[in-house]
Write a protein that holds these residues in place. Structure first.
Motif, PDB file in Angstrom:
ATOM      1  N   UNK A   1       0.862  -1.197   0.000  1.00 43.44           N
ATOM      2  CA  UNK A   1       0.000   0.000   0.000  1.00 43.44           C
ATOM      3  C   UNK A   1       0.894   1.242   0.000  1.00 43.44           C
ATOM      4  N   UNK A   2       0.684   2.043  -0.978  1.00 40.88           N
ATOM      5  CA  UNK A   2       1.477   3.278  -1.080  1.00 40.88           C
ATOM      6  C   UNK A   2       1.027   4.259   0.003  1.00 40.88           C
ATOM      7  N   UNK A   3       1.974   4.904   0.722  1.00 41.58           N
ATOM      8  CA  UNK A   3       1.575   5.809   1.811  1.00 41.58           C
ATOM      9  C   UNK A   3       0.687   6.970   1.347  1.00 41.58           C
TER      10      UNK A   3
ATOM     11  N   UNK B   1       1.811  10.365  -7.197  1.00 43.39           N
ATOM     12  CA  UNK B   1       2.905   9.882  -6.349  1.00 43.39           C
ATOM     13  C   UNK B   1       3.198   8.421  -6.649  1.00 43.39           C
ATOM     14  N   UNK B   2       2.120   7.653  -6.799  1.00 48.21           N
ATOM     15  CA  UNK B   2       2.268   6.221  -7.082  1.00 48.21           C
ATOM     16  C   UNK B   2       3.079   6.020  -8.355  1.00 48.21           C
TER      17      UNK B   2
ATOM     18  N   UNK C   1      -2.341  -2.530  -9.866  1.00 51.93           N
ATOM     19  CA  UNK C   1      -2.044  -1.790  -8.631  1.00 51.93           C
ATOM     20  C   UNK C   1      -3.080  -0.717  -8.366  1.00 51.93           C
ATOM     21  N   UNK C   2      -3.390   0.040  -9.410  1.00 54.33           N
ATOM     22  CA  UNK C   2      -4.378   1.116  -9.269  1.00 54.33           C
ATOM     23  C   UNK C   2      -5.716   0.528  -8.806  1.00 54.33           C
ATOM     24  N   UNK C   3      -6.088  -0.624  -9.396  1.00 53.42           N
ATOM     25  CA  UNK C   3      -7.365  -1.234  -8.990  1.00 53.42           C
ATOM     26  C   UNK C   3      -7.370  -1.599  -7.519  1.00 53.42           C
ATOM     27  N   UNK C   4      -6.227  -2.100  -7.031  1.00 50.45           N
ATOM     28  CA  UNK C   4      -6.207  -2.473  -5.607  1.00 50.45           C
ATOM     29  C   UNK C   4      -6.294  -1.227  -4.729  1.00 50.45           C
TER      30      UNK C   4
ATOM     31  N   UNK D   1      -9.773   2.599  -1.317  1.00 51.51           N
ATOM     32  CA  UNK D   1     -10.474   3.883  -1.166  1.00 51.51           C
ATOM     33  C   UNK D   1     -11.979   3.677  -1.034  1.00 51.51           C
ATOM     34  N   UNK D   2     -12.489   2.654  -1.746  1.00 52.94           N
ATOM     35  CA  UNK D   2     -13.925   2.369  -1.655  1.00 52.94           C
ATOM     36  C   UNK D   2     -14.285   1.928  -0.239  1.00 52.94           C
TER      37      UNK D   2
END
Lengths: 290, 310
Positions: free
Chosen positions: B1-3, B33-34, B53-56, B61-62
């Protein structure tokens, strides 16, 4: 004074059909010059002291009796209106209400007592939050209640079977003065063809015609209910070219008669176009300031 | 998980960031940032891996807060253009088409707190137009106070009121400006709860209703229901407790009662017949033109993304 005597005659005729007005009561005693609300007939005559005192006593008695009758009417109107609840609220209905009216509370509880099961949505009625009060009472009497915000009235109106509100006053044209926010609910109810029912005891009838009801018949409350005094003092700096801030906090809302489906009074259910007749019943024509 | 994504998620959860545009911008900046920190793992292609990655991140966020429709559109756009991440706000275009709408001496009504409405009003004020604004607010978020503060600081004369009083003030208003979270293809405007009430009362008083909405928020979905369909529920305690008014405590102690429920809707849908005009970065359009714009928009972006592939 031919005009005055004609008025006296007409008043006497009317009083046989309707309850006597204060003016007719007083016109019937022209000798009592000591009575403070003497009618404008101002007939000069001599008064005998014994006559005067007995007439005054009778007058006082009549007025006190009239006032007592009015008090009884006001106290008893809730029951008479609540009796009609069973005809209008059916099983598994959803009712929307605004503000906090004792008449509405008794109305809904009467339907519940007759074993109708229904749910109530109460709009909270900010900034007085009277809806919270009503919700508390309804829950205490065992009714299924949901509190919603005023902004959600349009969103929820399609799920509602009936809107019931209590009136602050009913005007001569059938318009209603109610708690702030009822006009919004009435417009939404019209859009979705939801019946908009107004409960009003006959003492709420008012013979005035609303020419500019938003302004003339309203009351503006303290802005502190909406904004804290100190909250905006930091940006209100008139020297540095900031804007001015006004706060509007009206107490009442006017609903025009075309948005009201039904009036339920202690004499039964009526159309808005019929309300002027009820006013004629309860107010003598002499007492109306034209 | 990106900070950065984690941080944005927590900000959504605590309602530090709210409003369609703000949330979208925060999310896209986090994705920037990602992308900056991204490096393709061995034996994987950039396209597929980054999309995964974006989907995860999106599912995370959901979990924090359901996506707004503008965010959904933005995510689809991002996935289509994984190589670049443009922020699609054409502020200057929107402003240019908007300044001609506010006339001298107008009395405007603005509901809630919308960044677009604020930009419009401030821009008109800078052009030395004299107008008054009624700022209408509603519970439980009371976001109108934020807009009010910003407008007063800029020198605009404001009157503040609650949504229940709109029938009282509406006869003084010449135009109503509303922001939108999204506009559907049948012209229904999906926005903060209370918008439909304001549009309805404005319509009853014959006041024109103008919705300011960027084109990227348009959606091909259609919706008839005004409340239960794809709505979001807020915290029920926000209704029972009134922030700043300790005297309103009638419902204390009743929150666990089975007979009492609270309904805190976040959004509502305004039918298109209440809207006079929608102002977008493509110009001023009637609500019936929304599906046309949705189609053109999609075509344009398909065209642009196909150029990149080549």
């Amino acid at each position: 004074f031919p005009a005055m005597s004609a008025a006296v005659v007409a008043a006497a005729a009317r009083s046989t059909l309707r309850p006597p007005s204060l003016q007719t009561l007083l016109e019937g005693t022209p000798e009592s010059a000591t009575v403070p609300y003497t009618s404008s007939s101002g007939a000069d005559s001599e008064s005998k002291t014994a006559d005067k005192s007995s007439l005054t006593r009778k007058l006082k008695h009549d007025v006190i009796e009239g006032v007592n009758q009015l008090i009884q009417e006001i106290a008893g109107c809730h029951e008479q209106i609540a009796e009609q609840a069973i005809e209008h609220i059916h099983q598994n209905e959803v009712i929307l209400t605004l503000g906090s009216s004792r008449t509405v509370l008794e109305f809904l509880c009467a339907a519940k007592e007759k074993k109708r099961s229904f749910r109530v949505f109460v709009a909270e009625g900010a900034p007085r939050y009277q809806g919270h009060l009503l919700a508390k009472e309804l829950v205490a009497r065992g009714l299924q209640t949901t509190v919603i915000t005023d902004s959600a009235v349009f969103a929820m109106i399609s799920r509602v079977n009936m809107v019931i509100i209590g009136a602050h006053a009913v005007m001569a044209n059938g318009g209603v003065i109610g708690p702030v926010g009822v006009n919004m609910a009435a417009l939404a109810a019209q859009k979705h063809a939801v019946p908009f029912v107004v409960l009003a005891g006959s003492h709420k009838l008012c013979p005035l015609y609303p020419h500019n009801p938003e302004v003339l018949l309203n009351e503006l409350r303290s802005p502190s209910e909406l904004l804290d005094f100190g909250e905006f003092s930091d940006c209100l700096d008139f020297g540095a070219g900031s804007g001015s801030l006004q706060v509007v906090n009206p107490t009442f809302d006017y609903v025009p008669p075309n948005l009201v489906s039904l009036f339920i009074t202690d004499t039964g259910g009526h159309n808005p176009s019929y309300m002027y007749r009820l006013i004629a019943d309860y107010y003598s024509a002499d007492d109306l300031v034209m | 998980m990106h900070p950065a994504v984690y941080k944005v998620g927590l900000q959504y959860l605590s309602w530090d960031i709210s409003g369609g545009n703000a949330r979208c911008i925060a999310m896209l900046q986090a994705f920037q940032e990602v992308v900056k920190d991204y490096s393709t793992p061995p034996e994987k292609t950039l396209n597929r891996d980054m999309t995964a990655q974006i989907s995860s991140y999106v599912s995370f966020l959901i979990e924090c807060r359901p996506l707004s429709i503008s965010m959904g559109n933005a995510i689809r756009f991002v996935k289509n253009r994984i190589a670049k991440l443009p922020i699609t706000l054409s502020e200057s275009e929107a402003k240019a088409s908007l300044h001609s709408d506010i006339e001298h001496g107008d009395v405007l009504l603005a509901y809630g707190s919308s960044t677009v409405i604020e930009m419009v009003l401030v821009h008109a004020h800078e052009l030395r137009k004299k107008f008054r604004v009624f700022v209408v607010d509603s519970r439980p978020k009371l976001q109108g106070q934020l807009l009010l503060r910003r407008l007063i600081k800029r020198g605009i004369n404001c009157t503040y009121t609650h949504i229940t009083a709109i029938s009282y003030i509406m006869h003084q208003v010449t135009k109503v400006f509303l922001g939108a979270s999204s506009v559907f293809s049948n012209g229904t405007v999906y926005s903060r709860v209370g918008t439909a009430c304001v549009a309805m009362v404005a319509n009853a008083f014959r006041v024109p209703v103008l919705v300011c909405c960027e084109a990227y928020k348009f959606h091909e979905k259609v919706q008839l229901d005004y409340s239960k369909c794809s709505n979001e529920l807020g915290d029920p305690n926000a209704i029972s407790k009134v922030h700043g008014r300790e005297d309103i405590n009638y419902l204390n102690g009743l929150t666990n009662n089975a007979k009492l429920k609270f309904l805190n809707l976040m959004y509502d849908a305004t039918p298109s017949d209440y809207i006079s005009m929608i102002i977008t970065d493509y110009g001023m359009v009637p609500p019936t033109s929304v599906p046309v714009i949705v189609r053109e928009y999609q075509k344009e972006h398909l065209l642009q993304s196909s150029k990149i592939v080549i």
